[in-house]
Design an enzyme around this catalytic site. Structure first.
Site, PDB file in Angstrom:
ATOM      1  N   GLU A  73       0.816  -1.209   0.000  1.00 43.87           N
ATOM      2  CA  GLU A  73       0.000   0.000   0.000  1.00 43.87           C
ATOM      3  C   GLU A  73       0.853   1.263   0.000  1.00 43.87           C
ATOM      4  O   GLU A  73       0.518   2.244  -0.654  1.00 43.87           O
ATOM      5  CB  GLU A  73      -0.962   0.004   1.191  1.00 43.87           C
ATOM      6  CG  GLU A  73      -2.092  -1.019   1.074  1.00 43.87           C
ATOM      7  CD  GLU A  73      -2.950  -0.799  -0.171  1.00 43.87           C
ATOM      8  OE1 GLU A  73      -2.967   0.323  -0.717  1.00 43.87           O
ATOM      9  OE2 GLU A  73      -3.598  -1.766  -0.614  1.00 43.87           O
ATOM     10  N   TYR A  83      -6.103   6.656   4.273  1.00 44.67           N
ATOM     11  CA  TYR A  83      -6.270   5.649   3.222  1.00 44.67           C
ATOM     12  C   TYR A  83      -5.564   4.348   3.578  1.00 44.67           C
ATOM     13  O   TYR A  83      -6.175   3.264   3.558  1.00 44.67           O
ATOM     14  CB  TYR A  83      -5.753   6.140   1.857  1.00 44.67           C
ATOM     15  CG  TYR A  83      -5.579   4.963   0.939  1.00 44.67           C
ATOM     16  CD1 TYR A  83      -6.687   4.343   0.373  1.00 44.67           C
ATOM     17  CD2 TYR A  83      -4.333   4.364   0.758  1.00 44.67           C
ATOM     18  CE1 TYR A  83      -6.563   3.195  -0.383  1.00 44.67           C
ATOM     19  CE2 TYR A  83      -4.198   3.219   0.004  1.00 44.67           C
ATOM     20  CZ  TYR A  83      -5.316   2.639  -0.561  1.00 44.67           C
ATOM     21  OH  TYR A  83      -5.191   1.489  -1.283  1.00 44.67           O
ATOM     22  N   ASP A 128      -9.094   6.457  -1.917  1.00 48.27           N
ATOM     23  CA  ASP A 128      -7.984   6.985  -2.708  1.00 48.27           C
ATOM     24  C   ASP A 128      -8.558   7.695  -3.935  1.00 48.27           C
ATOM     25  O   ASP A 128      -9.764   7.920  -4.035  1.00 48.27           O
ATOM     26  CB  ASP A 128      -7.040   5.851  -3.101  1.00 48.27           C
ATOM     27  CG  ASP A 128      -7.685   4.917  -4.107  1.00 48.27           C
ATOM     28  OD1 ASP A 128      -8.921   4.952  -4.254  1.00 48.27           O
ATOM     29  OD2 ASP A 128      -6.960   4.155  -4.754  1.00 48.27           O
TER      30      ASP A 128
END
Length: 359
Positions: free
Chosen positions: A41, A124, A142
């Site tokens: 991520e 996020y 996002d």
DNA sequence: AAGACGGGGGT
DNA sequence: ACCCCAGTCTT
């Protein structure tokens, strides 16, 4: 936001089943290890999937566990990240992982209040790890999600404004499938990446077009609304590949804060301010033997442009170089993290060197 | 709220 | 030339 039960149910079903059916086979989709999901991520922040894949594979091979990353020297970490950009991501990731090793016995927290306190983990990434690794019903908003939902729900707020993100986070919490949080969140992102693209969205292939207001109204490509302009600064540099009589090269480490922090570069002087002739003797304590032109190019960052002219200088060394600069052999340079513009100059030097040998 | 922070790919 | 990308941190 107030959705009817049936609408919500059908939207969830369509999105989740589409994701399960059509999802790409990506390296980080073969694991549920929260640490590995976290690494993926962070790498994916502002970075395309295709770019990340080889970095992710190398990184996990080099640092398979939180302990491995926690113990890594910064130079090794940055070398792994070299070319990926936004290098503070790497430092923050390591800082966050060290917190997990020390405070949580190497177990990534499974709740938002704790995980969001970790360095480099924002709203996020917190939601992404919680939903993908722990299957928790948490929002992970996002750019993809804002684009998809702005179209589905006809949200016309300016997504460049920080406060607008809250609208989308609330929408996700309202819509998310409690039975499949991971697939729901990833489905929204996958849809944004594959179908609901910024320009020319493939609405005829979209699994949720019957729920999409913008599709029904006819202009999905006009959403989301995004203002904001980037004003770019131009900077002009002379860069010198400086070689001494012992075939060593002069490099300097950039400051620990700011642009390309702690990465290495060949000596660089701003053109406008300094007559680059005097730079050598004055600043680096060497005498010029020969000077050869290398490469001129622009390197474009998100907020500024480096206009580069590079030269190959052979020098005789008078004494120690100044403060932050160090002489390295060609072999030693391989281990240093260099930003892409410096890699280009180094590659240009190698080419001329190969040419000289041939001739 | 706005700016700093990389680099690459698409149109 | 401009936009975007599985954003976060600092001011």
């Amino acid at each position: 936001m107030n959705f009817h039960y049936q609408y919500k149910k059908q939207f969830q079903e369509a999105l989740v089943q589409w994701f399960i059916r059509e999802k790409r086979d990506l390296p980080w989709r073969h694991t549920h290890d929260p640490y590995k999901i976290w690494v993926s991520e962070v790498m994916l922040q502002q970075t395309r999937v295709d770019t990340v894949i080889p970095y992710y594979n190398r990184f996990i091979e080099e640092f398979p566990t939180p302990e491995d990353l926690a113990q890594a020297p910064e130079e090794k970490l940055l070398k792994q990240w070299e070319g990926l950009g936004y290098y503070s991501r790497a430092r923050n990731l390591q800082a966050g992982v060290r917190e997990v090793v020390e405070k949580y016995s190497s177990t990534v927290p499974d709740n938002r209040p704790e995980i969001i306190k970790l360095k480099g983990v924002g709203p996020y990434t917190a939601g992404a790890i919680l939903s993908i690794a722990y299957n928790k019903a948490e929002h992970a908003v996002d750019g993809n999600v804002m684009r998809v939902l702005s179209r589905v729900l006809l949200i016309k707020e300016d997504i460049a404004l920080p406060k607008t993100k809250k609208i989308f986070e609330q929408a996700v919490m309202e819509l998310i499938d409690p039975a499949y949080p991971s697939e729901f969140n990833q489905g929204l992102m996958e849809l944004g990446a594959l179908i609901c693209t910024p320009t020319s969205p493939k609405c005829l292939l979209c699994p949720v077009r019957e729920f999409c207001t913008a599709f029904q109204e006819g202009r999905p490509e006009e959403l989301p609304i995004k203002t904001k302009k980037t004003k770019m600064k131009d900077l002009f540099y002379d860069v010198f590949v400086v070689q001494n009589e012992k075939k060593q090269f002069l490099l300097e480490k950039r400051p620990g804060k700011g642009l390309l922090a702690n990465m290495w570069q060949f000596p660089m002087v701003e053109k406008s301010t300094t007559p680059s002739e005097g730079f050598l003797a004055d600043s680096y304590n060497v005498d010029l033997v020969s000077r050869e032109r290398l490469l001129s190019f622009k390197h474009i960052f998100s907020h500024l442009t480096w206009n580069m002219e590079s030269y190959y200088l052979k020098v005789e060394q008078n004494g120690q170089p100044t403060e932050s600069s160090v002489w390295f052999t060609e072999e030693e340079i391989k281990a240093l993290p260099l930003p892409v513009p410096m890699q280009k100059i180094w590659a240009a030097w190698k080419e001329t060197e190969a040419k000289h040998k041939h001739a």
